[in-house]
Design a protein around this motif. Structure first.
Motif, short mmCIF file in Angstrom:
data_model
loop_
_atom_site.label_atom_id
_atom_site.label_comp_id
_atom_site.label_asym_id
_atom_site.label_seq_id
_atom_site.Cartn_x
_atom_site.Cartn_y
_atom_site.Cartn_z
N VAL A 62 0.85 -1.18 0.00
CA VAL A 62 0.00 0.00 0.00
C VAL A 62 0.89 1.23 0.00
CG1 VAL A 62 -1.80 1.26 1.23
CG2 VAL A 62 -1.81 -1.23 1.22
N VAL A 63 0.66 2.13 -0.99
CA VAL A 63 1.42 3.37 -1.06
C VAL A 63 0.91 4.29 0.03
CG1 VAL A 63 2.02 5.35 -2.48
CG2 VAL A 63 1.84 3.10 -3.54
N THR A 64 1.83 4.71 0.90
CA THR A 64 1.46 5.56 2.02
C THR A 64 1.57 7.05 1.69
OG1 THR A 64 3.72 5.47 2.84
CG2 THR A 64 2.19 3.79 3.65
N GLY A 65 2.26 7.44 0.65
CA GLY A 65 2.37 8.84 0.30
C GLY A 65 3.26 9.07 -0.89
N TYR A 66 3.02 10.25 -1.54
CA TYR A 66 3.83 10.67 -2.67
C TYR A 66 4.50 12.00 -2.33
CZ TYR A 66 1.42 7.18 -5.56
OH TYR A 66 0.93 6.01 -6.07
N SER A 67 5.74 12.17 -2.82
CA SER A 67 6.47 13.42 -2.65
C SER A 67 7.05 13.83 -3.99
CB SER A 67 7.58 13.30 -1.61
OG SER A 67 7.05 12.98 -0.34
N VAL A 68 7.14 15.17 -4.17
CA VAL A 68 7.75 15.71 -5.38
C VAL A 68 9.12 16.27 -5.02
CG1 VAL A 68 7.57 17.42 -7.22
CG2 VAL A 68 5.51 16.24 -6.42
N TYR A 69 10.14 15.90 -5.80
CA TYR A 69 11.51 16.39 -5.60
C TYR A 69 11.86 17.31 -6.76
CZ TYR A 69 12.58 13.31 -1.68
OH TYR A 69 12.60 12.70 -0.46
N VAL A 70 12.19 18.56 -6.40
CA VAL A 70 12.62 19.56 -7.38
C VAL A 70 14.09 19.85 -7.12
CG1 VAL A 70 12.26 21.85 -8.32
CG2 VAL A 70 10.30 20.53 -7.47
N ASN A 71 14.91 19.40 -8.06
CA ASN A 71 16.37 19.55 -7.88
C ASN A 71 16.78 19.02 -6.51
OD1 ASN A 71 16.52 20.68 -10.41
ND2 ASN A 71 16.72 22.78 -9.69
N ASN A 72 16.28 17.78 -6.19
CA ASN A 72 16.59 17.05 -4.96
C ASN A 72 16.03 17.74 -3.71
OD1 ASN A 72 17.99 14.91 -6.21
ND2 ASN A 72 19.85 16.17 -6.32
N GLN A 73 15.13 18.69 -3.86
CA GLN A 73 14.46 19.31 -2.71
C GLN A 73 13.03 18.76 -2.64
OE1 GLN A 73 14.38 23.56 -2.74
NE2 GLN A 73 13.20 23.72 -0.86
N GLN A 74 12.68 18.24 -1.47
CA GLN A 74 11.40 17.54 -1.31
C GLN A 74 10.26 18.52 -1.07
OE1 GLN A 74 11.13 15.04 2.14
NE2 GLN A 74 9.62 13.68 1.21
N TYR A 75 9.12 18.20 -1.76
CA TYR A 75 7.85 18.89 -1.53
C TYR A 75 6.81 17.81 -1.26
CZ TYR A 75 9.97 23.08 -3.55
OH TYR A 75 10.79 24.14 -3.81
N LYS A 76 6.33 17.72 -0.04
CA LYS A 76 5.34 16.71 0.30
C LYS A 76 3.99 17.12 -0.28
CE LYS A 76 7.58 14.96 4.44
NZ LYS A 76 7.44 14.64 5.87
N THR A 77 3.35 16.13 -0.93
CA THR A 77 2.06 16.41 -1.56
C THR A 77 0.90 16.18 -0.60
OG1 THR A 77 1.85 14.15 -2.40
CG2 THR A 77 3.05 15.75 -3.77
N GLY A 78 1.12 15.33 0.43
CA GLY A 78 0.01 14.96 1.32
C GLY A 78 -0.98 14.04 0.64
N MET A 79 -0.58 13.39 -0.44
CA MET A 79 -1.49 12.52 -1.19
C MET A 79 -0.91 11.12 -1.20
SD MET A 79 -2.07 15.14 -4.40
CE MET A 79 -3.15 13.99 -5.25
N SER A 80 -1.80 10.11 -1.21
CA SER A 80 -1.40 8.70 -1.31
C SER A 80 -1.98 8.05 -2.55
CB SER A 80 -1.86 7.94 -0.05
OG SER A 80 -3.27 8.01 0.09
N GLU A 81 -2.56 8.84 -3.41
CA GLU A 81 -3.13 8.35 -4.65
C GLU A 81 -2.49 9.10 -5.82
OE1 GLU A 81 -5.15 5.86 -4.96
OE2 GLU A 81 -5.44 5.52 -2.80
N PRO A 82 -2.58 8.55 -7.04
CA PRO A 82 -2.09 9.27 -8.20
C PRO A 82 -2.84 10.57 -8.38
CG PRO A 82 -2.43 6.97 -8.73
CD PRO A 82 -3.05 7.18 -7.38
N GLY A 83 -2.18 11.61 -8.85
CA GLY A 83 -2.82 12.90 -9.03
C GLY A 83 -1.84 13.92 -9.57
N SER A 84 -2.04 15.20 -9.15
CA SER A 84 -1.17 16.28 -9.62
C SER A 84 -0.88 17.21 -8.46
CB SER A 84 -1.83 17.04 -10.78
OG SER A 84 -2.99 17.71 -10.33
N PHE A 85 0.18 18.01 -8.66
CA PHE A 85 0.63 18.92 -7.61
C PHE A 85 1.15 20.17 -8.28
CE2 PHE A 85 3.90 20.52 -4.66
CZ PHE A 85 3.12 20.69 -3.53
N LEU A 86 0.77 21.35 -7.74
CA LEU A 86 1.18 22.64 -8.32
C LEU A 86 2.45 23.12 -7.63
CD1 LEU A 86 0.55 24.98 -10.26
CD2 LEU A 86 -0.72 26.07 -8.37
N LEU A 87 3.47 23.35 -8.46
CA LEU A 87 4.72 23.91 -7.96
C LEU A 87 4.77 25.37 -8.35
CD1 LEU A 87 7.37 21.15 -8.82
CD2 LEU A 87 6.59 21.84 -6.55
N ALA A 88 4.83 26.25 -7.35
CA ALA A 88 4.89 27.69 -7.61
C ALA A 88 6.22 28.25 -7.10
CB ALA A 88 3.71 28.40 -6.95
#
Length: 889
Positions: free
Chosen positions: A659-685
């Motif tokens: 079971v996938v417990t969470g997804y994170s986005v890494y921008v140039n090795n810097q982590q941004y937690k999405t707070g999501m455990s399902e497939p989806g999208s995330f806005l990087l500003a």
């Protein structure tokens, strides 16, 4: 003057008195001399013979002294005369005229010749002659010599005679005899002939004679060439011999070192070494071929022969070389007789033999062939010890015994000859090399037994006896009575036996006894078990998950009664929805860890026990592996929104392994937690414009996290920011220099720079207000809400509704025209990036102005400023405004 009376001897005392008076009173003596001279002068006397000062072969240096008395005033003059010794006439005056010198060199004389010399002294009153004295010129090398005469020429000697030189020019001390330019002999100077010996026959010679004095030698011309007579050849090299076959000899020779003539033929002679009988091999004329092959029937293999070569010259004689030795090649022996063979027992035979009648070489070895074994006896054993004991033979076997004799010599192999066979048979003995029994269980009560005859029967009349005993019966409730007792179950000549009526899963031991007419031999015991029965119960299985990729399985071993036999091996089966796997496991293993499994997967596991004949399965157990690391995480999809924001879109891993417990986005090795455990999208500003970013998506389970490969994106360009104001440097009254720096945030690729300016005029108090034109200090003007005020009038600002739009320029209202711009209260044409020629007419004075730097971006920039220069990106960031531009300003 006093008078002196002097008594004078007219011949002897003239000069004595005169000298006395000269020494005492010169003036008187002169007078006195003048008085007495006419009365007493005469020819000189006391003239001494001349003396030899030095001599050469062709000249004499002669000196002399003054006369004892001159007998006259003044110095005498001299003449030198010469004649050959003991010659009364032919007196030669050597001086062309009288001289006062006391020496003279006489030249053009003959060497080593005796001359007589005298001096003639004259004083005007007469001549005085000295005695003759002998003088001899020095020695020189002899004059020319005639060539000698050569007489009595033989093969090795010749007589030489010669004439003495006509001008010896000295004493001939010796003569040198030269032979072909080399000094051959030296004889005394008195000799005129010589016999030259030790000449070489049939050789051309020339001779010369050299006569020598103490001062040198003279060499005569050479004689005409003469040739000595021929003689028998000498220094004939011994022939070179080589045996190319056992019955031939290759003979090669070289010409004699001293042929002593024309060699016309040669003869080859041969003899057996150690004998005196000589045989002529061949007579050959001299030719280019320098070899001959002797293939005479008198040649035998491996025999020593001696050869020599005889050579003859025409009219000279015959001579021979030294003897040379050769041994013909070895050949295979002849006359090898059959051996004697005597059997000494079942395993040994004594073989005896005699040497070959004709060995034809050195015996290298003997070989005994039976034909197997083959025994090689190296070396050359003595004829008395030609026997060998052959052992390790096979009893009751017929052997065909032969002897092979091999010869060789000088590195050559002659060959081998085998004798005729001699037959012998070894005695019988007990059988040997009995092969193990072949025992094959067929069923629960049947075992098939087979065997082969012994490798060595060692005798006739073979017979077989088969024995059996029971050694183990695990399924029996009580120990059997016939345990470990041997039973004779077969006796005969067959090679197999079917043993039936046996007990289930019972171990038996078999033994074979082989008999012949001499005795018997037993085979090794062989153990076999009857087959097991149908199993009644299998193993009990337990499985547990070790981690996300492995499970541990344990099982119990069935009893002999449950299995009706013993475990041969286990087979473990592991099944899931995606794979099926089986493992064969040894009988002594009761647990195993199975790895390389899929995480978070349910498996069915059961075991199968095999007792050698039948199998039985265990109950099926289920086990689920733990969650593992996700697999197959694809790179995210990135959608660019603007220059500072993107949207990241991802899908779930192809194999989450839990079971996938969470997804994170890494921008140039810097982590941004999405707070999501399902497939989806995330806005990087809050991104930077025109910047490259590497974006990854990370999926996590309770076991581990995995990060996808990166997706590289570049944000779009934006207008530059943090552009500092240009720096203006006044160069002169009509020129400026403008410098600027790159923008702090380019936010894109800088395509170029635009330099803008606008006029900056200061307000002056002396300027007349507009209101003065109407002679009114203040007016009241009411305009509508959407109107603006321009000077003293109202007007509509720029609008799409108004057809005709007005423009207010410093209180003056003008009609709107494309390409025009306000300049104070004027409305004039304006072209971007143009210096504006109409400005030159309006601005002819020095004016203060303001410059502004604008960097063109992707969007259009509108500015009221005038562009004075457009430039591409300049590393110097400097623009100079010339005086012409300033003037136009």
């Amino acid at each position: 003057m006093d008078h002196v009376n002097i008594t004078v001897d007219p011949e002897e005392q003239f000069f004595q008195y005169m000298e006395h008076f000269v020494s005492t009173r010169h003036m008187f003596s002169m007078v006195f001399s003048a008085l007495i001279h006419p009365c007493f002068s005469t020819a000189p006397d006391g003239v001494m013979p001349p003396r030899l000062s030095s001599a050469t072969p062709t000249s004499l240096q002669v000196v002399w002294s003054t006369p004892v008395r001159n007998n006259a005033p003044g110095a005498p003059s001299y003449r030198l005369q010469m004649r050959r010794r003991r010659s009364a006439g032919d007196i030669l005056d050597l001086l062309p005229s009288p001289t006062a010198s006391l020496q003279h060199r006489v030249g053009d004389l003959q060497p080593y010749t005796e001359y007589e010399m005298r001096v003639v002294a004259s004083n005007g009153y007469g001549n005085a002659y000295s005695n003759w004295t002998s003088m001899t010129t020095a020695e020189d090398k002899p004059g020319p010599l005639d060539p000698p005469l050569v007489l009595d020429v033989t093969a090795r000697a010749a007589s030489i005679t010669w004439q003495h030189p006509l001008k010896p020019n000295g004493i001939i001390t010796h003569y040198n005899i030269y032979q072909n330019g080399q000094l051959h002999a030296t004889v005394p100077g008195t000799a005129s002939n010589c016999t030259v010996e030790d000449l070489h026959p049939y050789t051309v010679y020339v001779f010369q004679v050299e006569g020598c004095t103490s001062k040198g030698c003279s060499l005569s011309p050479t004689t005409p060439e003469i040739q000595t007579f021929p003689d028998a050849p000498e220094d004939i090299p011994a022939p070179e011999l080589y045996s190319d076959t056992p019955t031939s000899v290759v003979i090669s020779w070289q010409p004699p070192a001293r042929p002593n003539g024309l060699v016309e033929n040669l003869t080859i002679e041969r003899r057996v070494k150690g004998t005196e009988q000589i045989s002529t091999v061949v007579h050959l004329p001299l030719s280019e071929s320098m070899s001959y092959i002797d293939q005479s029937t008198a040649l035998s293999p491996w025999q020593k022969f001696e050869y020599r070569v005889l050579m003859s010259t025409l009219h000279g004689g015959t001579n021979s070389s030294a003897w040379a030795e050769v041994t013909t090649r070895p050949s295979r022996p002849a006359g090898v007789q059959p051996p004697d063979a005597e059997a000494l027992g079942p395993y040994s035979v004594k073989v005896s033999w005699k040497p070959p009648l004709i060995p034809n070489g050195e015996i290298l070895n003997y070989e005994i062939r039976m034909p197997d074994p083959r025994i090689v006896i190296a070396g050359n054993p003595s004829s008395k010890g030609l026997s060998h004991l052959v052992t390790n033979l096979v009893p009751y076997t017929n052997y065909s015994v032969t002897v092979i004799a091999c010869t060789g010599g000088d590195g050559f192999l002659g060959g081998c000859t085998e004798s005729l066979p001699t037959r012998v048979t070894t005695p019988s003995t007990v059988p040997q090399s009995v092969s193990p029994l072949s025992v094959t269980p067929i069923s629960e009560s049947f075992i098939a037994v087979s065997w082969q005859p012994p490798l060595r029967p060692n005798g006739p009349h073979l017979r077989y006896e088969l024995l059996r005993r029971k050694i183990q019966q695990p399924l029996a409730s009580n120990p059997p009575e016939d345990l470990n007792l041997w039973h004779n179950i077969y006796s005969g000549t067959q090679w197999f036996y079917e043993d039936k009526g046996l007990s289930r899963y019972t171990t038996y031991e078999y033994k074979l006894i082989v008999h012949n007419e001499v005795g018997y031999t037993s085979s090794e015991e062989v153990i076999a078990s009857t087959l097991a029965g149908l199993p009644e119960r299998g193993s009990v299985l337990v499985a547990r998950a070790v981690n996300h990729t492995a499970v541990e399985v344990e099982w119990s071993k069935p009893t002999l009664q449950d299995l009706q036999g013993d475990v041969v091996y286990y087979t473990l089966f592991l099944n899931s929805t995606d794979e099926r796997r089986s493992l064969r496991i040894q009988a002594d293993v009761n647990s195993v860890v199975i790895d390389d499994l899929q995480p978070n997967t349910e498996y069915e596991i059961f075991s199968q026990v095999f007792n050698g004949v039948h199998s039985i399965n265990s109950e099926v157990v289920h086990v689920t592996t733990s969650d593992g690391e996700p697999e197959g995480m694809f790179p995210p999809e990135v959608v660019i929104i603007n220059s500072t924001a993107v949207r990241v879109i991802w899908t779930s891993p192809s194999n989450p392994n839990g079971v996938v417990t969470g997804y994170s986005v890494y921008v140039n090795n810097q982590q941004y937690k999405t707070g999501m455990s399902e497939p989806g999208s995330f806005l990087l500003a809050d991104l930077s414009p025109f910047t490259v970013y590497d974006i990854q998506i990370e999926a996590c389970t309770v076991y581990a996290c995995v990060r996808s490969n990166g997706t590289q994106i570049t944000t779009v360009e934006d207008e530059p920011k943090q552009l500092s104001a240009p720096i203006i440097h006044i160069i002169g009254s009509r020129s400026l220099q403008i410098n600027w720096a790159s923008p702090g945030q380019p936010n894109g690729i800088i395509l170029g720079y635009e330099l803008l300016r606008k006029v900056w005029q200061k307000c002056t108090s002396s300027k007349t207000p507009r209101s003065s034109k109407s002679n009114r200090m203040c007016i009241s003007l009411e305009c509508e809400k959407d109107e603006n005020i321009c000077g003293e009038v109202c007007y509509h600002p720029e609008s799409e509704v108004i057809v005709k739009v007005k423009v207010c320029c410093n209180g003056i209202l003008h009609d709107n025209k494309p390409g025009f711009q306000c300049c104070e209260d004027k409305y004039i044409p304006f072209i971007l990036n143009s210096p504006g020629e109409k400005y030159a007419a309006l601005m002819k004075r020095k004016t203060e102005f303001q410059l502004e730097l604008v960097i063109p971006a992707a969007r259009e920039c509108l500015t009221p400023h005038r562009a004075i220069k457009s430039a591409v990106v300049d590393p110097c960031m400097t623009v100079s405004i010339s005086s012409a531009v300033v003037e136009r300003l």
